[in-house]
Design a protein around this motif. Structure first.
Motif, mmCIF file in Angstrom:
data_model
loop_
_atom_site.group_PDB
_atom_site.id
_atom_site.type_symbol
_atom_site.label_atom_id
_atom_site.label_comp_id
_atom_site.label_asym_id
_atom_site.label_seq_id
_atom_site.Cartn_x
_atom_site.Cartn_y
_atom_site.Cartn_z
ATOM 1 N N ARG A 139 -44.784 -38.198 21.561
ATOM 2 C CA ARG A 139 -45.341 -38.034 20.353
ATOM 3 C C ARG A 139 -46.841 -37.490 20.571
ATOM 4 O O ARG A 139 -47.311 -36.592 19.694
ATOM 5 N N ALA A 140 -47.607 -38.506 21.198
ATOM 6 C CA ALA A 140 -48.822 -38.413 21.396
ATOM 7 C C ALA A 140 -49.274 -37.337 22.682
ATOM 8 O O ALA A 140 -50.401 -37.000 22.809
ATOM 9 N N GLY A 141 -48.136 -36.767 23.281
ATOM 10 C CA GLY A 141 -48.427 -35.954 24.235
ATOM 11 C C GLY A 141 -48.808 -36.225 25.714
ATOM 12 O O GLY A 141 -49.821 -35.857 26.244
ATOM 13 N N MET A 142 -48.796 -37.769 25.877
ATOM 14 C CA MET A 142 -49.215 -38.337 26.826
ATOM 15 C C MET A 142 -48.140 -38.675 28.042
ATOM 16 O O MET A 142 -48.358 -39.742 28.681
ATOM 17 N N GLN A 143 -46.990 -37.805 28.060
ATOM 18 C CA GLN A 143 -46.165 -38.072 29.206
ATOM 19 C C GLN A 143 -46.831 -37.858 30.370
ATOM 20 O O GLN A 143 -47.623 -36.989 30.863
ATOM 21 N N GLY A 144 -46.531 -38.877 31.378
ATOM 22 C CA GLY A 144 -47.282 -39.038 32.713
ATOM 23 C C GLY A 144 -48.487 -39.679 32.775
ATOM 24 O O GLY A 144 -48.901 -39.687 34.040
ATOM 25 N N ARG A 145 -49.016 -40.148 31.654
ATOM 26 C CA ARG A 145 -50.282 -41.065 31.652
ATOM 27 C C ARG A 145 -50.405 -42.279 31.365
ATOM 28 O O ARG A 145 -51.183 -42.889 31.056
ATOM 29 N N VAL A 146 -49.080 -42.849 30.581
ATOM 30 C CA VAL A 146 -48.878 -44.059 30.468
ATOM 31 C C VAL A 146 -48.108 -44.800 31.671
ATOM 32 O O VAL A 146 -46.914 -44.538 31.726
ATOM 33 N N PRO A 147 -48.853 -45.440 32.379
ATOM 34 C CA PRO A 147 -48.134 -45.997 33.691
ATOM 35 C C PRO A 147 -46.773 -46.903 33.482
ATOM 36 O O PRO A 147 -45.853 -47.070 34.081
ATOM 37 N N LEU A 148 -46.668 -47.726 32.398
ATOM 38 C CA LEU A 148 -45.886 -48.544 32.024
ATOM 39 C C LEU A 148 -45.377 -48.581 30.688
ATOM 40 O O LEU A 148 -46.025 -48.396 29.615
ATOM 41 N N MET A 149 -44.035 -48.511 30.517
ATOM 42 C CA MET A 149 -43.287 -48.533 29.102
ATOM 43 C C MET A 149 -42.236 -49.292 29.086
ATOM 44 O O MET A 149 -41.643 -49.369 30.207
ATOM 45 N N THR A 150 -42.097 -50.322 27.889
ATOM 46 C CA THR A 150 -41.112 -50.985 27.856
ATOM 47 C C THR A 150 -40.321 -50.692 26.580
ATOM 48 O O THR A 150 -40.800 -50.226 25.631
ATOM 49 N N LEU A 151 -39.238 -50.994 26.407
ATOM 50 C CA LEU A 151 -38.381 -50.801 25.100
ATOM 51 C C LEU A 151 -37.190 -51.649 24.998
ATOM 52 O O LEU A 151 -37.088 -52.600 26.018
ATOM 53 N N THR A 152 -36.772 -51.966 23.820
ATOM 54 C CA THR A 152 -35.175 -52.864 23.675
ATOM 55 C C THR A 152 -34.365 -52.068 23.181
ATOM 56 O O THR A 152 -34.392 -50.695 22.851
ATOM 57 N N PHE A 153 -33.129 -52.156 23.587
ATOM 58 C CA PHE A 153 -31.780 -51.675 23.241
ATOM 59 C C PHE A 153 -31.312 -51.980 21.759
ATOM 60 O O PHE A 153 -30.382 -51.519 21.213
ATOM 61 N N SER A 154 -32.111 -53.047 21.106
ATOM 62 C CA SER A 154 -31.487 -53.844 19.908
ATOM 63 C C SER A 154 -32.078 -53.099 18.649
ATOM 64 O O SER A 154 -31.769 -53.429 17.682
ATOM 65 N N THR A 155 -32.891 -51.910 18.825
ATOM 66 C CA THR A 155 -33.335 -51.107 17.741
ATOM 67 C C THR A 155 -32.448 -49.928 17.817
ATOM 68 O O THR A 155 -31.141 -49.832 17.300
ATOM 69 N N ALA A 156 -32.862 -48.610 17.894
ATOM 70 C CA ALA A 156 -32.332 -47.298 17.900
ATOM 71 C C ALA A 156 -31.125 -47.356 18.898
ATOM 72 O O ALA A 156 -30.114 -46.557 18.576
ATOM 73 N N LEU A 157 -31.097 -48.202 20.015
ATOM 74 C CA LEU A 157 -30.050 -47.950 21.245
ATOM 75 C C LEU A 157 -29.009 -48.545 20.494
ATOM 76 O O LEU A 157 -28.065 -48.978 21.509
ATOM 77 N N ALA A 158 -28.832 -49.689 19.622
ATOM 78 C CA ALA A 158 -27.868 -50.301 18.684
ATOM 79 C C ALA A 158 -26.847 -51.097 19.779
ATOM 80 O O ALA A 158 -25.947 -51.268 20.055
#
Length: 421
Positions: free
Chosen positions: A227-246
């Motif tokens: 959304r911020a147009g920062m693809q490729g510029r954030v070295p580390l991303m974490t996420l959870t499966f317990s929200t939108a990934l159900a």
């Protein structure tokens, strides 16, 4: 003193139970992730779920979980490093990396463990960790473990890149990890990712964005980084499966060498059983569905914007931004507990969130794709009655049995999550 004496002296929840205002651990009968749920045998409008894309009851997601159980059984039966790794895990990791634009991904048993495992593994003696002062508890606890290993831990103002830049400008020349939520679950606001990237790149810091509440929704499903147009510029991303990934579980995304390092050195990864077959397959099926819907605006965002505007027009103190999370703030604990109870008595379930879990007293309201206009309008009507009639009378009665207003946690902004390192 007996170590367990503190437990016997803990009476806060007893007081709320005695007053009929205890809001936590409600035993739902059946699914609680869609627009409606069943509690105490009655149907309620569910305004507390993080199943933002309403995929928890999606036939493809359920079918994938059932097929995985039929093929692999119910458990990974061991840590992934040894006997608990499945092709299901590796297929999900490959698709996560592809969808979010990273070289590789690593799946953990929970989203909490992903943050714990990444921060505690990457930062240690001689390193520094900078946390947004309202960062999620999993990031904070990861920093606690990093601190034990010798890392210095510091805080910057909430969503304040200038404060981060000021701190980094005066810091010694050390390797630095900067960690923030993408969408803050208690505040509902979005991190200024582009500005944080600029600061981190200027000072040579490594940025980690935990996008638990942005993935599947923002940036064509890819979250706040896209959304911020920062693809490729954030070295580390974490996420959870317990929200939108159900599902359950979580993941970290990074370059291939970093993922390989974490795979072999992150203690929460190597000393935990692998994510179950059903959870892995469900998360993967949900990811495929989000990819399929990536060109369509999630209904949850429109529902949240409508509800946020309606509650604001009614005079409620609402916060949040372009996310499905709407904090409705109250001045004290009594007010939020009473409001939560009245709403529930009238068929609307919300989450009562109190310090030290968050900065203030609030009802945490969340919308999903399953919230139809008629369900939302019915809920708004209950909020209107709460404001105009029920709340003053009920609060007066409640104060007779709950006379004290408990003060917020001491320590200033962010004190609800700041441990004493």
């Amino acid at each position: 003193m007996d170590l367990l004496e503190k437990c016997r002296a803990y009476t806060r929840t007893d007081e709320a139970r005695d007053d009929g205002l205890y809001p936590h651990y409600p035993p739902f009968q059946g699914p609680a992730g869609g627009g409606l749920a069943v509690l105490d045998g009655a149907e309620v409008c569910m305004l507390g779920s993080s199943d933002y894309r309403a995929l928890g009851l999606n036939p493809q997601v359920i079918g994938a979980a059932q097929d995985a159980i039929a093929l692999f059984g119910t458990s990974a039966s061991g840590p992934r490093m040894l006997n608990g790794n499945m092709d299901l895990h590796e297929e999900l990791e490959a698709d996560l990396a592809d969808f979010f634009g990273y070289e590789a991904a690593l799946v953990f048993a929970t989203g909490y463990m992903a943050n714990l495992g990444v921060v505690s593994c990457l930062a240690g003696d001689g390193d520094e960790v900078y946390l947004d002062e309202r960062a999620h508890a999993s990031l904070v606890d990861g920093a606690r473990l990093a601190n034990v290993s010798g890392a210095a831990v510091r805080w910057f103002g909430h969503n304040d890149p200038d404060d981060l830049a000021r701190l980094l400008a005066t810091a010694p020349l050390r390797s630095v990890l900067v960690a923030t939520d993408g969408v803050f679950s208690a505040e509902g606001d979005e991190a200024p990712v582009a500005e944080l990237v600029a600061v981190c790149e200027e000072y040579g810091a490594t940025l980690l964005v935990d996008d638990a509440h942005g993935v599947g929704l923002l940036g064509r499903g890819r979250g706040v980084i896209e959304r911020a147009g920062m693809q490729g510029r954030v070295p580390l991303m974490t996420l959870t499966f317990s929200t939108a990934l159900a599902s359950q579980g979580g993941a970290v995304l990074a370059d291939a060498k970093t993922i390989d390092f974490l795979r072999h050195t992150s203690r929460p990864q190597i000393f935990s059983a692998g994510l179950s077959p059903a959870d892995t397959a469900a998360a993967h099926a949900a990811l495929r569905e989000i990819r399929r819907r990536s060109d369509h605006e999630p209904a949850a965002l429109a529902a949240a914007e409508h509800l946020r505007r309606a509650l604001g027009a009614l005079g409620y103190d609402v916060a949040g931004g372009a996310s499905p999370v709407i904090p409705v703030r109250f001045s004290d604990e009594c007010g939020v507990l009473v409001a939560q109870r009245i709403l529930l008595d009238h068929g609307v379930y919300t989450n009562a969130v109190l310090p030290p879990t968050c900065e203030d007293y609030q009802l945490r309201v969340a919308c999903t794709d399953a919230h139809t206009p008629d369900v939302l309008e019915a809920a708004i009507g209950v909020f209107a009655v709460l404001r105009d009639d029920l709340l003053p009378h009920y609060r007066q009665a409640a104060r007779a049995v709950l006379p004290r207003d408990r003060a917020p946690a001491a320590g200033g902004a962010g004190s609800h999550v700041r441990p004493n390192f």
